[in-house]
Design a protein around this motif. Structure first.
Motif, PDB file in Angstrom:
ATOM      1  N   UNK A 269       0.834  -1.203   0.000  1.00  0.00           N
ATOM      2  CA  UNK A 269       0.000   0.000   0.000  1.00  0.00           C
ATOM      3  C   UNK A 269       0.871   1.257   0.000  1.00  0.00           C
ATOM      4  N   UNK A 270       1.960   1.234   0.759  1.00  0.00           N
ATOM      5  CA  UNK A 270       2.854   2.399   0.777  1.00  0.00           C
ATOM      6  C   UNK A 270       3.500   2.617  -0.593  1.00  0.00           C
ATOM      7  N   UNK A 271       3.832   1.531  -1.272  1.00  0.00           N
ATOM      8  CA  UNK A 271       4.395   1.644  -2.615  1.00  0.00           C
ATOM      9  C   UNK A 271       3.405   2.317  -3.561  1.00  0.00           C
TER      10      UNK A 271
ATOM     11  N   UNK B 224       1.018   4.350  -2.659  1.00  0.00           N
ATOM     12  CA  UNK B 224       0.845   5.741  -2.226  1.00  0.00           C
ATOM     13  C   UNK B 224       1.939   6.636  -2.797  1.00  0.00           C
ATOM     14  N   UNK B 225       3.141   6.118  -2.919  1.00  0.00           N
ATOM     15  CA  UNK B 225       4.252   6.925  -3.424  1.00  0.00           C
ATOM     16  C   UNK B 225       4.044   7.357  -4.862  1.00  0.00           C
ATOM     17  N   UNK B 226       3.188   6.652  -5.585  1.00  0.00           N
ATOM     18  CA  UNK B 226       2.881   7.074  -6.950  1.00  0.00           C
ATOM     19  C   UNK B 226       1.630   7.946  -6.997  1.00  0.00           C
ATOM     20  N   UNK B 227       1.091   8.282  -5.822  1.00  0.00           N
ATOM     21  CA  UNK B 227      -0.114   9.120  -5.733  1.00  0.00           C
ATOM     22  C   UNK B 227       0.211  10.400  -4.955  1.00  0.00           C
ATOM     23  N   UNK B 228       1.198  11.137  -5.437  1.00  0.00           N
ATOM     24  CA  UNK B 228       1.669  12.317  -4.708  1.00  0.00           C
ATOM     25  C   UNK B 228       0.576  13.355  -4.488  1.00  0.00           C
ATOM     26  N   UNK B 229      -0.379  13.410  -5.398  1.00  0.00           N
ATOM     27  CA  UNK B 229      -1.409  14.451  -5.306  1.00  0.00           C
ATOM     28  C   UNK B 229      -2.714  13.916  -4.716  1.00  0.00           C
TER      29      UNK B 229
ATOM     30  N   UNK C 251      -3.087  12.273   1.086  1.00  0.00           N
ATOM     31  CA  UNK C 251      -1.749  11.671   1.028  1.00  0.00           C
ATOM     32  C   UNK C 251      -1.082  11.647   2.404  1.00  0.00           C
ATOM     33  N   UNK C 252      -1.110  12.782   3.123  1.00  0.00           N
ATOM     34  CA  UNK C 252      -0.442  12.837   4.422  1.00  0.00           C
ATOM     35  C   UNK C 252      -1.074  11.876   5.424  1.00  0.00           C
ATOM     36  N   UNK C 253      -2.397  11.831   5.416  1.00  0.00           N
ATOM     37  CA  UNK C 253      -3.083  10.938   6.346  1.00  0.00           C
ATOM     38  C   UNK C 253      -2.695   9.488   6.082  1.00  0.00           C
ATOM     39  N   UNK C 254      -2.702   9.109   4.820  1.00  0.00           N
ATOM     40  CA  UNK C 254      -2.347   7.725   4.480  1.00  0.00           C
ATOM     41  C   UNK C 254      -0.880   7.449   4.794  1.00  0.00           C
ATOM     42  N   UNK C 255      -0.014   8.427   4.559  1.00  0.00           N
ATOM     43  CA  UNK C 255       1.401   8.194   4.839  1.00  0.00           C
ATOM     44  C   UNK C 255       1.622   7.953   6.334  1.00  0.00           C
ATOM     45  N   UNK C 256       0.962   8.753   7.159  1.00  0.00           N
ATOM     46  CA  UNK C 256       1.102   8.563   8.605  1.00  0.00           C
ATOM     47  C   UNK C 256       0.515   7.225   9.044  1.00  0.00           C
ATOM     48  N   UNK C 257      -0.646   6.909   8.504  1.00  0.00           N
ATOM     49  CA  UNK C 257      -1.322   5.663   8.871  1.00  0.00           C
ATOM     50  C   UNK C 257      -0.472   4.447   8.501  1.00  0.00           C
ATOM     51  N   UNK C 258       0.012   4.440   7.268  1.00  0.00           N
ATOM     52  CA  UNK C 258       0.819   3.308   6.810  1.00  0.00           C
ATOM     53  C   UNK C 258       2.174   3.259   7.514  1.00  0.00           C
ATOM     54  N   UNK C 259       2.746   4.405   7.817  1.00  0.00           N
ATOM     55  CA  UNK C 259       4.021   4.412   8.536  1.00  0.00           C
ATOM     56  C   UNK C 259       3.868   3.767   9.908  1.00  0.00           C
TER      57      UNK C 259
END
Length: 906
Positions: free
Chosen positions: A534-536, A538-543, A547-555
């Motif tokens: 999922x994080x991979x 997300x990295x192709x979905x910069x816009x 994005x920030x919420x998912x990055x924090x959640x997945x991290x």
């Protein structure tokens, strides 16, 4: 074939027009329609009965599709252990109808030339006779002596499935229960324990399904809770299902493995059981772990596990299944068989033959590989374009598919697909009916499967990407509706289809749900794989708008799984949590933020700093109060009562347990009051009952505030409640925390009693952190009661286990107990080492619970090291620091002890 009055006898079976089919004295269970089809064929045994005649006879005055008849034929063949390719009883006459053969084994008439070995329902693959004889010897030993495992390896298309199927047919013919399951390969999703659950569901829906479900309920409740509700419905009402899921939440991997071994062995004792797992190289890590544990455990029951694994053409390393099989190479037990190429087929993949070893069988005469990609493409090219398109649509659906699912993918009418699949199945070359209930998802109906993973992969590759992309999108949207209707287990499949369709934003939440499902099942490696995928994306979905919420959640999610796999000191895990902590500060309240904050709080409670944990818990409380979310409010108070105790803020502990329990008692929705865990390092996930948790934290606060009677009352109530909850971790953590609280008061007898019981549960279920904690409390109590150093070895081992885990939660307090024990046993150097370690750790993580006691112990140690004025002054300063710290915290017990130590100096 013989007639005895109204009874028709064929092979080992007898057919009576009203009593049905029997084998010996046992009834062969058939649906009424299937029995009617068999009776119609029997009335004209030896003759072709057309499909139209069967429709008129079995379904008079009704219009049904050909799939209805195909379903009945499939059920009959399964019940009679017949093989469509080499039938002993029911013969398909292509495009005309069916015929019940008049001469079969067991009859007085001649045996046809295509008949197979005397007790087999399908032929031994050509060239595999020597291997098959050895496998039969293993089966005989398994039936007489107990469980065994066979791993059959070789290149793709070498004939592993044919050998395994012939063996399964032979076993079924001889009265064994047989199950064949397939891991999803290629582009398919990784579903935690998918093949194992498929095997269990197959047994649950078989002729003895009720007996198996009853055995699951008694011996393997964690697995029963994972089955689809419609499968477990015969033994679980919806309310019972919800209660069971709560009771087994957070079950550890060792517990799951023990339960699986127990239920399979118990069921095999009723009738010999063989389970074949195909495509082990594509299995998820949790499934491989379950198979490994089952193989390594000795069973007296006749249980046979068969695993098929395709080897890469060059290097055999780098695959978890292959490594698992290799690990058995020098240990007694499993038989390893590697199939090689036939003479004259050196140009085909297969590798050299293996030399025989105590656990490895050389293959004498390997068979010709007949399903190379080139051959499969030839078969596809020979098909009419509509059938080829349907097969390509089926490959998009997955390894298993129904006509309705293929219709969604291809937009071809379902009845057209029914007929096409029925025709293709008659050839049994590319596809075949799937055994049992194994639709990948979606509506029911007859389910088919590709005859091999190589066929599936080849067919999929022949489908132009411009056609398969929209097919994936259509299937994904169809499954999305099923997911919303209450089928969360299909989340990995939905994610896969949207990912292949290029709709990455839609795939993201389903990949997260796939990881969460694996987490709930304790399949850490599978959860990590899905979260990282999922994080991979997300990295192709910069816009992406979130994005920030998912990055924090997945991290935070990835950090948690890394901790469970590698410990709290893992650098990558710490980096993930640091990133999530940084991002969350700029996020607005949302359910997703609640989840992020909870994961962050759990980590910082266990690893520190505790002030960061308090900051996160305070934010949870603020959000809960602003949003009037009672469930979040309970969790916020829970976070704060635990954090407050570790910070040494005793009054806040009591305030938050009081307020949290008030919210709990005010709930009217009947939701289970289970937390998502606060002792992170226990691999089981640490779910426990919140009300019980409030009880033992209240007891700790009372104990530290020198109100022992109130503490004992709270602990007894919490333990009683924990026993009623019937949840292993809740009871274990309650007993161990009770032992710690009693150790704090100096009650060694009570501490030992609770610690022993808690440690026993922790060892049984694999709760590593609780095992370490309980060992310290029990060791302290033993030395206190015996008046010697007999408890120190247990303290040593338990502290070492805790050090491995890397948890700081309660460790300074446990080091204080260890230092006190060593000091009382005349080992001041050891005592000082532990006291210094405790103070350093407490300072680093901001732990205040044991700070006063550690300063008091430092004072006692200074007096032991010397009796001069300087030593007494330094000791007095330590005692005064301890008293002041404890008084500020509201820790009257520790303040009283410090004052008593100071008073001894005069």
């Amino acid at each position: 074939m013989l007639r005895d009055g109204n009874v028709l006898r064929f092979g080992p079976f007898s057919l009576h027009p009203t009593q049905g089919v029997h084998r010996g004295g046992a009834e062969v269970r058939l649906t009424p329609k299937s029995l009617a089809v068999l009776s119609t064929l029997a009335q004209r045994a030896g003759e072709i009965v057309t499909k139209e005649e069967l429709f008129r006879t079995v379904w008079p005055r009704r219009v049904v599709t050909e799939a209805s008849l195909t379903t009945c034929i499939r059920e009959l063949r399964s019940a009679l252990h017949d093989d469509a390719r080499n039938p002993m009883y029911i013969e398909t006459v292509h495009r005309r109808g069916y015929r019940l053969k008049t001469a079969t084994h067991g009859d007085s008439g001649p045996v046809p030339s295509q008949a197979v070995a005397p007790d087999s329902a399908s032929p031994v693959p050509a060239g595999r006779e020597a291997t098959f004889e050895q496998l039969q010897e293993i089966v005989a030993n398994t039936a007489n002596e107990g469980s065994h495992a066979i791993f059959i390896t070789g290149s793709g298309g070498i004939g592993k499935q044919a050998v395994a199927q012939a063996l399964l047919d032979r076993l079924a013919h001889n009265g064994w229960q047989t199950v064949r399951v397939r891991s999803v390969a290629g582009i398919g999703p990784r579903i935690a324990y998918g093949p194992v659950l498929e095997a269990l569901e197959t047994l649950a829906e078989g002729p003895t399904g009720l007996e198996f479900l009853t055995a699951l309920r008694r011996l393997a409740p964690t697995w029963l809770a994972d089955l689809a509700p419609e499968v477990s419905a015969p033994v679980l009402s919806p309310a019972e299902d919800r209660a069971l899921r709560q009771r087994v939440s957070g079950a550890s991997t060792p517990q799951r493995q023990r339960e699986l071994c127990a239920v399979l062995a118990a069921f095999a004792n009723l009738a010999p059981l063989a389970i074949c797992f195909e495509n082990l190289e594509s299995s998820d890590a949790a499934t491989l772990g379950a198979i490994d544990a089952t193989v390594r455990r000795e069973h007296a029951a006749p249980l046979l596990l068969i695993g098929l694994c395709s080897l890469p053409q060059s290097d055999h390393t780098g695959n978890a299944a292959i490594e698992m099989i290799r690990n058995f190479g020098t240990s007694p037990g499993p038989t390893l068989v590697e199939l090689g190429p036939l003479p004259g087929a050196a140009d085909l993949p297969g590798g050299d033959l293996c030399h025989a070893s105590p656990n490895r069988s050389a293959v004498d005469s390997p068979e010709v590989q007949t399903r190379t990609p080139h051959r499969i493409k030839d078969l596809l090219s020979a098909l009419p374009p509509p059938q080829r398109q349907i097969l390509q649509g089926a490959s998009v659906v997955g390894a298993r598919f129904s006509a309705s699912e293929v219709s969604v993918a291809t937009e071809v009418p379902t009845d057209v697909i029914h007929c096409a699949l029925a025709d293709l199945t008659q050839e049994a070359t590319l596809i075949r009916p799937a055994p049992g209930r194994h639709a990948s998802s979606g509506p029911g109906g007859l389910v088919y499967e590709f005859a091999s993973e190589q066929i599936l992969a080849t067919v999929y590759r022949t489908c132009p990407i411009g056609e398969r992309t929209p097919m994936h999108a259509r299937v994904g949207r169809s499954l999305e509706e099923a997911y919303r209707s209450g089928a969360p287990e299909i989340a990995p499949v939905v994610a896969m289809h949207f990912e292949q369709a290029g709709e990455l934003a839609r795939a993201l939440p389903y990949l997260y749900e796939a990881g969460s499902t694996a987490r709930r099942r304790g399949a850490t490696a599978v959860a990590l794989l899905n979260f990282q995928r999922a994080r991979t994306l997300l990295r192709s979905l910069e816009h992406h708008v979130e994005h920030d919420t998912w990055e924090a959640d997945l991290s935070a999610a990835i950090g948690r799984e890394l901790v469970l796999l590698h410990g709290l000191r893992n650098e990558e895990a710490n980096a993930c949590y640091a990133r999530a902590l940084e991002i969350q500060r700029r996020l607005s309240p949302s359910p997703q933020l609640d989840r992020i904050l909870w994961n962050l709080w759990v980590f910082h409670l266990n690893r520190g700093p505790l002030r960061t944990a308090q900051e996160i818990a305070d934010r949870l409380l603020t959000i809960a109060e602003q949003t009037f979310d009672t469930a979040l409010l309970i969790e916020a108070h829970h976070a704060l009562w635990a954090t407050s105790l570790m910070l040494g803020d005793i009054r806040s502990v009591l305030a938050h347990t009081r307020d949290g329990l008030a919210v709990c008692s005010g709930r009217t929705d009947g939701a289970p009051l289970m937390t998502t865990g606060c002792t992170l390092q226990d691999v089981h996930g640490s779910d426990h009952n919140i009300a019980v948790c409030a009880g033992f934290f209240t007891a700790w606060a009372d104990a530290v505030d020198d109100r022992k009677d109130a503490a004992v009352t709270s602990l007894n109530a919490a333990i009683s409640h924990a026993r009623d909850v019937d949840h292993p971790f809740t009871l274990a953590v309650t007993l161990v925390l009770a032992a710690g609280a009693m150790a704090a008061t100096g009650d060694a007898a009570a501490a030992r009693l609770r610690a022993e019981e808690g440690r026993d549960i922790a060892e049984t279920h694999g709760f590593a952190a609780l095992q370490a904690w309980a060992g310290v409390y029990e060791g302290w109590a033993i030395s206190r009661l015996e008046g010697d150093a007999s408890g120190l070895p247990l303290i040593d081992r338990s502290l070492a286990l805790g050090e491995q885990i890397g948890m700081s939660l309660f460790r300074p307090f446990q080091l204080a107990l260890a230092a006190e024990t060593a000091l009382s046993c005349g080992q001041p150097t050891r005592s000082e080492h532990w006291a210094d370690e405790g103070l350093l750790l407490a300072e680093r993580v901001q732990d205040g619970l044991a700070t006063a006691e550690l300063h008091r112990l430092k004072g006692e140690l200074r007096l032991v090291s010397g009796d001069d004025v300087s030593a007494r002054d330094e000791a007095a300063a330590q005692f005064e620091s301890a008293r002041a710290i404890a008084a500020a915290q509201g820790a009257a017990l520790f303040a009283r002890r410090a004052a008593a130590s100071r008073a001894r100096l005069g």
